[in-house]
Scaffold this motif. Sequence first.
Motif, PDB file in Angstrom:
ATOM      1  N   VAL A  65     -32.982  72.696  43.580  1.00  0.00           N
ATOM      2  CA  VAL A  65     -32.529  72.334  44.931  1.00  0.00           C
ATOM      3  C   VAL A  65     -33.736  72.098  45.830  1.00  0.00           C
ATOM      4  O   VAL A  65     -33.804  71.098  46.564  1.00  0.00           O
ATOM      5  N   ALA A 303     -27.247  62.908  55.786  1.00  0.00           N
ATOM      6  CA  ALA A 303     -26.456  62.953  54.543  1.00  0.00           C
ATOM      7  C   ALA A 303     -26.820  64.182  53.720  1.00  0.00           C
ATOM      8  O   ALA A 303     -25.937  64.902  53.231  1.00  0.00           O
ATOM      9  N   ILE A 304     -28.115  64.447  53.593  1.00  0.00           N
ATOM     10  CA  ILE A 304     -28.483  65.546  52.708  1.00  0.00           C
ATOM     11  C   ILE A 304     -28.125  66.894  53.330  1.00  0.00           C
ATOM     12  O   ILE A 304     -27.684  67.814  52.636  1.00  0.00           O
ATOM     13  N   ALA A 307     -24.484  67.345  52.868  1.00  0.00           N
ATOM     14  CA  ALA A 307     -24.212  67.672  51.464  1.00  0.00           C
ATOM     15  C   ALA A 307     -24.547  69.136  51.193  1.00  0.00           C
ATOM     16  O   ALA A 307     -23.795  69.846  50.524  1.00  0.00           O
ATOM     17  N   LEU A 308     -25.673  69.598  51.732  1.00  0.00           N
ATOM     18  CA  LEU A 308     -26.055  70.993  51.504  1.00  0.00           C
ATOM     19  C   LEU A 308     -25.034  71.940  52.115  1.00  0.00           C
ATOM     20  O   LEU A 308     -24.631  72.928  51.500  1.00  0.00           O
ATOM     21  N   GLY A 311     -21.852  71.771  50.111  1.00  0.00           N
ATOM     22  CA  GLY A 311     -22.064  72.426  48.832  1.00  0.00           C
ATOM     23  C   GLY A 311     -22.078  73.935  48.994  1.00  0.00           C
ATOM     24  O   GLY A 311     -21.531  74.675  48.171  1.00  0.00           O
ATOM     25  N   ALA A 312     -22.675  74.409  50.082  1.00  0.00           N
ATOM     26  CA  ALA A 312     -22.777  75.848  50.291  1.00  0.00           C
ATOM     27  C   ALA A 312     -21.394  76.476  50.407  1.00  0.00           C
ATOM     28  O   ALA A 312     -21.157  77.589  49.947  1.00  0.00           O
ATOM     29  N   LEU A 315     -20.444  76.900  47.018  1.00  0.00           N
ATOM     30  CA  LEU A 315     -21.392  77.647  46.217  1.00  0.00           C
ATOM     31  C   LEU A 315     -21.331  79.148  46.463  1.00  0.00           C
ATOM     32  O   LEU A 315     -21.285  79.941  45.521  1.00  0.00           O
TER      33      LEU A 315
ATOM     34  N   LEU B  93     -29.653  61.567  47.494  1.00  0.00           N
ATOM     35  CA  LEU B  93     -28.350  62.204  47.708  1.00  0.00           C
ATOM     36  C   LEU B  93     -27.606  62.544  46.421  1.00  0.00           C
ATOM     37  O   LEU B  93     -27.172  63.691  46.246  1.00  0.00           O
ATOM     38  N   ALA B  96     -29.015  65.546  44.906  1.00  0.00           N
ATOM     39  CA  ALA B  96     -28.687  66.792  45.607  1.00  0.00           C
ATOM     40  C   ALA B  96     -27.267  67.226  45.255  1.00  0.00           C
ATOM     41  O   ALA B  96     -27.014  68.410  44.994  1.00  0.00           O
ATOM     42  N   LEU B  97     -26.347  66.258  45.235  1.00  0.00           N
ATOM     43  CA  LEU B  97     -24.962  66.606  44.884  1.00  0.00           C
ATOM     44  C   LEU B  97     -24.904  67.101  43.439  1.00  0.00           C
ATOM     45  O   LEU B  97     -24.167  68.040  43.113  1.00  0.00           O
ATOM     46  N   PHE B 100     -25.279  70.718  42.980  1.00  0.00           N
ATOM     47  CA  PHE B 100     -24.116  71.596  43.104  1.00  0.00           C
ATOM     48  C   PHE B 100     -23.256  71.569  41.849  1.00  0.00           C
ATOM     49  O   PHE B 100     -22.652  72.575  41.476  1.00  0.00           O
ATOM     50  N   ILE B 107     -22.856  78.743  36.903  1.00  0.00           N
ATOM     51  CA  ILE B 107     -22.151  79.946  37.344  1.00  0.00           C
ATOM     52  C   ILE B 107     -20.963  80.208  36.433  1.00  0.00           C
ATOM     53  O   ILE B 107     -20.773  81.312  35.917  1.00  0.00           O
ATOM     54  N   PRO B 167     -27.722  56.029  52.654  1.00  0.00           N
ATOM     55  CA  PRO B 167     -27.655  56.734  51.364  1.00  0.00           C
ATOM     56  C   PRO B 167     -26.287  56.643  50.686  1.00  0.00           C
ATOM     57  O   PRO B 167     -26.209  56.627  49.454  1.00  0.00           O
TER      58      PRO B 167
END
Lengths: 340, 444
Positions: A65, A303-304, A307-308, A311-312, A315, B93, B96-97, B100, B107, B167
């Motif tokens: 990451v 965007a990033i 996304a983070l 995702g969190a 996650l 991007l 990054a996806l 996850f 996990i 993006p």
Amino acid sequence: MPDLPTLAAASVLGALVVYALLGGADFGSGVWDLLSRGPRATARRMLIARAIGPVWETNHIWVIVAVVVLFTAFPRGFAVISTSLFVPITLMLAGIVLRGAAFAFHHYQLHEEGSRPGWALLFAGSSLLTPILLGAIIGAVSSGEIRVNAEAPAASSAWLAPFPLAVGLLTLAVFCSLAAVYLIFETDDPDLRDDFRIRAHWSCGAVAVLMVAVPLLARFGAPDFFHALLGSDWSAGVVFLAASAALGAQVSLLLRAYGLARACVAAQAAIILCGWGAAQYPFIVRPDLSIPSAVSPPATLRAILIALAAGALFLFPSIFALLRIFKKEAFLGRPPVSRG
Amino acid sequence: MDELLLARAQMAMLFAFHIVFAVAGMGMPLLMVIAEAAHLRTGEPVFLELARRWARGTAVLFAVGAVSGTVLSFELGLLWPGFMAFSGGIVGLPFALEGFAFFAEAIFLGIYLYGWGRVRPAAHLLSGIAVALGGAMSGILVVAANAWMNSPAGFVVMDGKPTAIDPLAAMANPAWPTEAAHMTLAAFAASGFAVAGIHAYKLLRDRENLFHRHALSIALAVGGTAALLLPVSGDFNARFIARDQPAKLAALEGQFRTERGAPLRIGGIPDMEKGTTRFAIEIPKGLSLLAFHDADAEVAGLESFPPEDRPDPLPVHLAFQLMVACGTTLAAVSLLSAWRAAARRGGLFESGFLRAVVCCSPLGIVAVEAGWAVTEMGRQPWVIRGVMRTADAVTPVGGLIFPFAFFSALYLALGVSAVWLLRREVSQSPSFPLEERAAGAPKE
Ligand code: HDD
Ligand code: HEM
Ligand code: HEM
């Protein structure tokens, strides 16, 4: 509210902090495996293997990451670091590959017929070298010795200097201290707990010594970084926090207040990294590449970051589930009862 | 060898290695989930044993996939800093996806592997499903990045720098759907047939073993379905490339001249000097028909591109032929197995057929490697088609022979070790003889 580029840089740092706290401890455990001698060596090795088996792959992803956010948000920063620090990064990758694969193979066979010394040694040895390289890379980026020359970019030997190598040792010591304290929670055998308590004392001591030595070396090896680290208005706060965490760790270990000790070593690791981040700010690579000069346009950052954040949301519940299933006892701070 | 060639060779080697484990990471979870679901439905212990065994294999493969993938994320910068400095902000991007998706996979694989008996059966199955979804998603997302290199979108170049970056548009580039669908199917076909081959081999020794019978049936069902869909999906890829990347199409078909009603070439060796493809069996108008669904459509040959913009047709054409040959064989065997399974009980377990499945075992993974060679070498000389040349992306650092030799040796050792571990796993097959099926107890 910090601006987008700062937020993106903070996300990279955040991923690194989580990596240190979780993945770093797995490397530290590998070092304790390497240093396992004496009567309970096998028991300690088994304990280590059991503790990191279900989680190391998840913990490892945090470094990915960090890298991905770095190259998305600061593509030029990634390109410059990859070029100038080609050699230590390549070596670190070798360490990551050997550690992961050796652990998986070793662990796999553990079920079958006991350990194989070859894998175990490879696992442990690469656990020792990889953190040093990671630290040296971080140190080199701060040292001010890597100059960005657009005409003739080249690999740099800046990482082979006392300051970056000392940062490498500090990284190693921090990882070992995290591992030692976490491992106390993985067992209810008083002897094993004591073994790791003693190791925690030693490694926290090493962290404390290096926390003094590294800034001293920075004075000569990374003067700009040194001034930012100790000459800013937040410097006194960071020094105070770091010193209290270090002291708190030793005292709580003496008192066997393990919950507190764990909080202290984790805080200490986070403070060290955040202190580094604050002193490095606003640079990606000191002194030529700053956040504004390396950053991607706002559309990408937005965007990033979205996304983070999204995702969190997925996650953290999942990681929580993982830890709850396998680290319940360690989580709640109570010694585990024997499982049926 | 010059440094650019070394960088390309190293990249190819790292990818060729990673993709094997990536394919397993996408396909194996589906197999183990099916086995576990069958166990939950029927209560038969043989399915449980199967799910556990497959999961143990997946664990080893996954670990190697994780570390080799990590190497790739760094090597993109180490070997191609020019590429990353340009495109990191555009196609970061999907990476990054993908991160996850990795988390989901790691996990829930942790929960799946170590959670037998610790979590409820339904929750255990669900975590298996999460692993399978995570695996498929990581493949689909990372292919978006590769598709973007083939079919760049979401930016405008000004003074050599990307501007007006979008993006989302970059990720949703036109090549993504066909590539992602084809890759995902390929992963299922390759892992399905690889696994089927192993169990077929064991069945040849021990025909009555229920464990291997079920394993073979599940693996063939998954691999066979995918293998039947692959030629259809591949046809979409080819028709897409015909419009979008004509130079690649010309290279993979060995088409030098621009002509109407171009023939389809089976086999053959493209000869750059003479500008023809020799020794090929030509099906008149076949290429125009396949690529444009029109027998008289014009197909652009390599000659219509400036020499410095042409990919080398020799490896691309040969790799493409290899992929299609593997694909045709697998599709034929899949049809055969569907027919045999429908025709009579135990039709899948006769020695002639089992031998055929054993022979097909490596074909899926061979086709995957070949297909990637088509995609990547067919894109040359560009790293980002029409935007950046591979030669401008490469690192200025010299001495690339050292990391290349080093990683080759390391991966060779890893590969051999992984095979050795898995071979031992395979060699100790549990015995669930056919007669004891009613009793349902394994006999060790
Ligand atoms: C089991 C594996 C497998 C099988 C049986 C096939 N393929 Fe494939 N093919 C792949 C595995 C693959 C791949 C490795 O997954 C590629 C590389 C890039 C991609 O997206 O998929 C690929 C790429 C690829 C491309 C290039 C795509 C691009 O560069 O954008 C074309 C035109 C085809 N395939 C066409 C076919 C045809 C007509 C097949 C008919 C039999 C076929 N493939 C079978
Ligand atoms: C078509 C190409 C690719 C496919 C289909 C693919 C698929 C996968 C899959 C399914 C995994 C899960 C682990 C496993 O199964 O062993 C994986 C792991 C990984 N891949 Fe790839 N990958 C591809 C290319 C890449 C590229 C280009 C990168 C880097 C930039 C990359 C980086 C990674 C990383 C970092 C991991 C490890 C994740 C973890 O720690 O669990 N992969 N890949
Ligand atoms: C998401 C997936 C992928 C990405 C982002 C990616 C990216 C790249 C990049 C940046 C290069 C170097 C520049 C160039 O030669 O054009 C490259 C080359 C190459 N890659 Fe990939 N790649 C991907 C998947 C794969 C896979 C799965 C394979 C094979 C199994 C593969 C095989 C190769 C080969 C053979 C080359 C060398 C091509 C040549 O120079 O002729 N790639 N790739």
